[in-house]
Every structure is written in C-alpha cells, then in structure tokens.
Scaffold this motif. Structure first.
Motif, PDB file in Angstrom:
ATOM      1  N   CYS A 230      45.315  77.135  36.950  1.00 57.84           N
ATOM      2  CA  CYS A 230      46.391  76.342  37.547  1.00 57.84           C
ATOM      3  C   CYS A 230      45.986  75.894  38.946  1.00 57.84           C
ATOM      4  N   LEU A 231      46.069  74.595  39.192  1.00 55.13           N
ATOM      5  CA  LEU A 231      45.857  74.071  40.534  1.00 55.13           C
ATOM      6  C   LEU A 231      47.143  74.224  41.336  1.00 55.13           C
ATOM      7  N   SER A 232      47.089  74.993  42.417  1.00 55.57           N
ATOM      8  CA  SER A 232      48.246  75.175  43.275  1.00 55.57           C
ATOM      9  C   SER A 232      47.865  74.849  44.718  1.00 55.57           C
ATOM     10  N   ILE A 233      48.734  75.198  45.637  1.00 61.01           N
ATOM     11  CA  ILE A 233      48.541  74.878  47.059  1.00 61.01           C
ATOM     12  C   ILE A 233      48.506  76.174  47.860  1.00 61.01           C
ATOM     13  N   ALA A 234      47.667  76.204  48.875  1.00 61.93           N
ATOM     14  CA  ALA A 234      47.633  77.351  49.782  1.00 61.93           C
ATOM     15  C   ALA A 234      48.788  77.221  50.781  1.00 61.93           C
ATOM     16  N   PHE A 235      49.718  78.147  50.708  1.00 62.69           N
ATOM     17  CA  PHE A 235      50.823  78.167  51.672  1.00 62.69           C
ATOM     18  C   PHE A 235      51.394  79.573  51.760  1.00 62.69           C
TER      19      PHE A 235
ATOM     20  N   LEU B 183      43.488  82.053  36.191  1.00 65.12           N
ATOM     21  CA  LEU B 183      42.941  81.781  37.518  1.00 65.12           C
ATOM     22  C   LEU B 183      43.924  80.896  38.265  1.00 65.12           C
ATOM     23  N   MET B 184      44.456  81.404  39.386  1.00 66.33           N
ATOM     24  CA  MET B 184      45.318  80.609  40.247  1.00 66.33           C
ATOM     25  C   MET B 184      44.439  80.047  41.364  1.00 66.33           C
ATOM     26  N   PHE B 185      44.236  78.754  41.336  1.00 64.36           N
ATOM     27  CA  PHE B 185      43.328  78.101  42.285  1.00 64.36           C
ATOM     28  C   PHE B 185      44.184  77.398  43.334  1.00 64.36           C
ATOM     29  N   ARG B 186      44.251  77.988  44.530  1.00 58.66           N
ATOM     30  CA  ARG B 186      45.143  77.482  45.588  1.00 58.66           C
ATOM     31  C   ARG B 186      44.318  76.727  46.627  1.00 58.66           C
ATOM     32  N   SER B 187      44.508  75.426  46.649  1.00 59.95           N
ATOM     33  CA  SER B 187      43.744  74.579  47.558  1.00 59.95           C
ATOM     34  C   SER B 187      44.553  74.251  48.806  1.00 59.95           C
ATOM     35  N   ALA B 188      43.876  74.230  49.956  1.00 53.71           N
ATOM     36  CA  ALA B 188      44.503  73.676  51.161  1.00 53.71           C
ATOM     37  C   ALA B 188      44.714  72.180  50.951  1.00 53.71           C
ATOM     38  N   GLN B 189      45.459  71.557  51.845  1.00 54.22           N
ATOM     39  CA  GLN B 189      45.752  70.134  51.725  1.00 54.22           C
ATOM     40  C   GLN B 189      44.460  69.314  51.781  1.00 54.22           C
ATOM     41  N   TRP B 190      44.490  68.159  51.135  1.00 56.69           N
ATOM     42  CA  TRP B 190      43.309  67.298  51.093  1.00 56.69           C
ATOM     43  C   TRP B 190      43.391  66.227  52.165  1.00 56.69           C
ATOM     44  N   PHE B 191      42.222  65.780  52.623  1.00 57.19           N
ATOM     45  CA  PHE B 191      42.182  64.667  53.575  1.00 57.19           C
ATOM     46  C   PHE B 191      42.928  63.461  53.013  1.00 57.19           C
TER      47      PHE B 191
ATOM     48  N   ALA C  55      44.547  64.519  33.999  1.00 64.05           N
ATOM     49  CA  ALA C  55      43.128  64.189  34.189  1.00 64.05           C
ATOM     50  C   ALA C  55      42.881  62.873  34.906  1.00 64.05           C
ATOM     51  N   THR C  56      43.920  62.081  35.150  1.00 62.03           N
ATOM     52  CA  THR C  56      43.709  60.805  35.843  1.00 62.03           C
ATOM     53  C   THR C  56      44.210  60.836  37.284  1.00 62.03           C
ATOM     54  N   GLY C  57      44.686  61.978  37.745  1.00 66.46           N
ATOM     55  CA  GLY C  57      45.204  62.087  39.104  1.00 66.46           C
ATOM     56  C   GLY C  57      44.108  62.221  40.142  1.00 66.46           C
ATOM     57  N   THR C  58      44.515  62.313  41.396  1.00 70.21           N
ATOM     58  CA  THR C  58      43.576  62.420  42.517  1.00 70.21           C
ATOM     59  C   THR C  58      42.584  63.561  42.308  1.00 70.21           C
ATOM     60  N   PHE C  59      43.079  64.699  41.879  1.00 69.89           N
ATOM     61  CA  PHE C  59      42.224  65.870  41.662  1.00 69.89           C
ATOM     62  C   PHE C  59      41.634  65.869  40.257  1.00 69.89           C
ATOM     63  N   GLY C  60      42.459  65.598  39.275  1.00 71.64           N
ATOM     64  CA  GLY C  60      42.045  65.722  37.890  1.00 71.64           C
ATOM     65  C   GLY C  60      40.841  64.885  37.522  1.00 71.64           C
ATOM     66  N   ARG C  61      40.811  63.631  37.971  1.00 73.77           N
ATOM     67  CA  ARG C  61      39.683  62.771  37.601  1.00 73.77           C
ATOM     68  C   ARG C  61      38.385  63.249  38.254  1.00 73.77           C
ATOM     69  N   ARG C  62      38.496  63.829  39.432  1.00 75.51           N
ATOM     70  CA  ARG C  62      37.303  64.390  40.078  1.00 75.51           C
ATOM     71  C   ARG C  62      36.836  65.653  39.358  1.00 75.51           C
ATOM     72  N   LEU C  63      37.790  66.485  38.942  1.00 78.05           N
ATOM     73  CA  LEU C  63      37.420  67.699  38.223  1.00 78.05           C
ATOM     74  C   LEU C  63      36.739  67.347  36.906  1.00 78.05           C
ATOM     75  N   VAL C  64      37.291  66.385  36.178  1.00 76.69           N
ATOM     76  CA  VAL C  64      36.679  65.958  34.910  1.00 76.69           C
ATOM     77  C   VAL C  64      35.228  65.551  35.135  1.00 76.69           C
ATOM     78  N   ALA C  65      34.979  64.782  36.194  1.00 72.01           N
ATOM     79  CA  ALA C  65      33.612  64.326  36.487  1.00 72.01           C
ATOM     80  C   ALA C  65      32.693  65.512  36.769  1.00 72.01           C
ATOM     81  N   HIS C  66      33.156  66.472  37.564  1.00 68.43           N
ATOM     82  CA  HIS C  66      32.319  67.634  37.893  1.00 68.43           C
ATOM     83  C   HIS C  66      32.048  68.491  36.654  1.00 68.43           C
ATOM     84  N   LEU C  67      33.050  68.665  35.811  1.00 70.62           N
ATOM     85  CA  LEU C  67      32.859  69.468  34.602  1.00 70.62           C
ATOM     86  C   LEU C  67      31.872  68.796  33.649  1.00 70.62           C
ATOM     87  N   ARG C  68      31.962  67.483  33.530  1.00 70.62           N
ATOM     88  CA  ARG C  68      31.039  66.768  32.647  1.00 70.62           C
ATOM     89  C   ARG C  68      29.622  66.785  33.204  1.00 70.62           C
TER      90      ARG C  68
END
Length: 261
Positions: free
Chosen positions: A93-98, A131-139, A8-21
């Motif tokens: 699960c947060l995964s990567i699109a590849f 739910l397998m959530f596959r994200s493309a690379q982030w900026f 929850a404190t990583g690049t993605f996790g902390r943003r997800l926590v904020a959106h969920l709250r």
C-alpha cells in the motif's frame, strides 16, 4: 513475478510500472481506462488473478473529509478482498509519512482518510503479507497545491522532507524486489517547505525560458518570476508533523529534480 498495480496511470503508479518493467517483472497496469474501478469494486478481483504482488497506488485528492473517507475505505476494501482471493500474494500500500497528530485535525480530511486506509489493510491483510510504504511528499505536489492569481502564486507553508515521485517509485520497486514486509518510510535529502521549493522551481523555469527572440533592449527576453506568497497552515503540518523520524533517504535534491524535468 507478476505484479498488479492499481492506479497505474497516476503520478506514482505510472512511474512504478516503468521501474517494475525495467526489472523484468510482468506488470498488470490496472486502472479505470481498462475497466478496473477500485471504488466501485469493478474488475478488481479479475486484475489480481495470478499475481504474486498487489500494489495499491490509487489516489483521490480532496480535503473534504466525508468524500476522502468514503473513497479510501471503499477502494482499499475492494483491493483487500481481491488479495483474499489470491492466498499468499503480497500486498503493498502506498501511503504518506505523517505523524498521528496530523490525522487528528478535522481540517485535514485527506490525511484522516489515509490513516483509515492503513487501518483497513492492517486489519484485513496478514502482517507477513503486507508492506506499508509511507512516502514523504513529492516535489511534484507543490505545483498541484499552488493557487495562482495573475503574477502571484499562493503556496501552503507545509514543512516537508520532499522527494521526487520517481525516486519514491524506484525505492518501492526495490522493496518489492526484496520481498520486504512491515512499514517503510522514504523521504528526500533535506527538510524544506513548499514555498521554498516553489521559489526554486520558478527561478529555474524563468532561467530556462530564455527567449524566443530579443527583448526591448535587444537582449534576451525572459519570463518573469511569480511572487510566491506563503499561506500559513494551522497545526503540526507547519512543524514536524510531515517529517518522518527515520526514513530511507533519496539522494536527489530539489535542484537536481528541477534540472531533470
């Protein structure tokens, strides 16, 4: 809903926590700082107690094949076991699109490990709960993968359909709200590559660094733009190996993301 977010404190996790709250969910932000270590299996089951959804956002950046496979196999198994203790809870699960050929390269241990992580969840979690959530690379990843030596920045020439990490987190929060299952891929509005994104970012940073005083000629002093050198990447990562076929698209462009930082 009560939602446990691991990592929850990583690049993605902390943003997800904020959106969920923001969506008024009760969120358990699980991370090593509060004694939750998914690799060691410590505190993982306790953090899941009573939650309707468990989310794996844990990450370990390495291209060492052995270390990556070891980390993601152990971490994902410990979370999957915690899910088993909560019958009926959804697993995300947060995964990567590849493409599969990316993971087949022995040079790319990180992608092999993410493929293994997906297999672990698909094997241990019922399909109607996963739910397998596959994200493309982030900026944001461009800076992480850039090596700087003086005025020169070496950037891997990875072809991507990148998006902002915050946009990926927002899209995951929407999918969790909607109770989606299966596989979702998300990406940005345009196909580009890391060196191009790095050049745009560097130019914008130089423009915004208008100065703290006058330069030698009496005009404003600005920071120089580093020379961006593209580093060739073997195999499909320089082609379409990281481009998802039919993703959900964020509308936020790299220039909009740069201005919002």
């Amino acid at each position: 809903m009560q939602i446990t977010v691991y990592g929850a404190t990583g690049t993605f996790g902390r943003r997800l926590v904020a959106h969920l709250r923001e969506r008024e969910h009760s969120v358990i932000a699980a991370h090593r700082g509060i004694g939750v270590d998914t690799y060691a299996g410590e505190g993982v089951t306790e953090a899941a107690e009573g939650s309707d959804v468990l989310v794996d956002c844990v990450n370990f950046m390495t291209n060492n094949r052995h270390k990556a496979l070891d980390f993601f196999s152990r971490s994902s198994r410990s979370i999957a076991l915690a899910a088993a203790e909560n019958p009926g809870a959804a697993m995300v699960c947060l995964s990567i699109a590849f493409k599969p050929e990316v993971a087949q390269s022995k040079l790319l241990g990180y992608y092999q490990a993410k493929e293994l992580q997906e297999r672990v969840y698909r094997r241990l979690i019922p399909a109607d709960q996963l739910l397998m959530f596959r994200s493309a690379q982030w900026f944001e990843l461009v800076d992480t993968m850039t090596f700087t030596a003086g005025p020169v920045a070496f950037v891997p020439k990875m072809r991507v359909r990148a998006l902002a990490a915050d946009e990926a987190a927002r899209m995951m929060a929407e999918a969790i709200d909607a109770g989606e299952r299966g596989t979702i891929e998300v990406a940005g509005p345009e196909v580009s590559d890391f060196p191009t994104i790095a050049r745009r970012t560097a130019a914008a940073d130089a423009d915004s660094a208008v100065s703290d005083g006058a330069g030698p000629s009496g005009g404003p002093r600005t920071r120089g733009i580093p020379k961006i050198v593209s580093v060739p990447i073997p195999g499909s990562m320089s082609g379409n190996g990281l481009i998802p076929d039919s993703p959900r698209l964020s509308a936020v462009t790299v220039d909009e993301w740069i201005r919002s930082r």
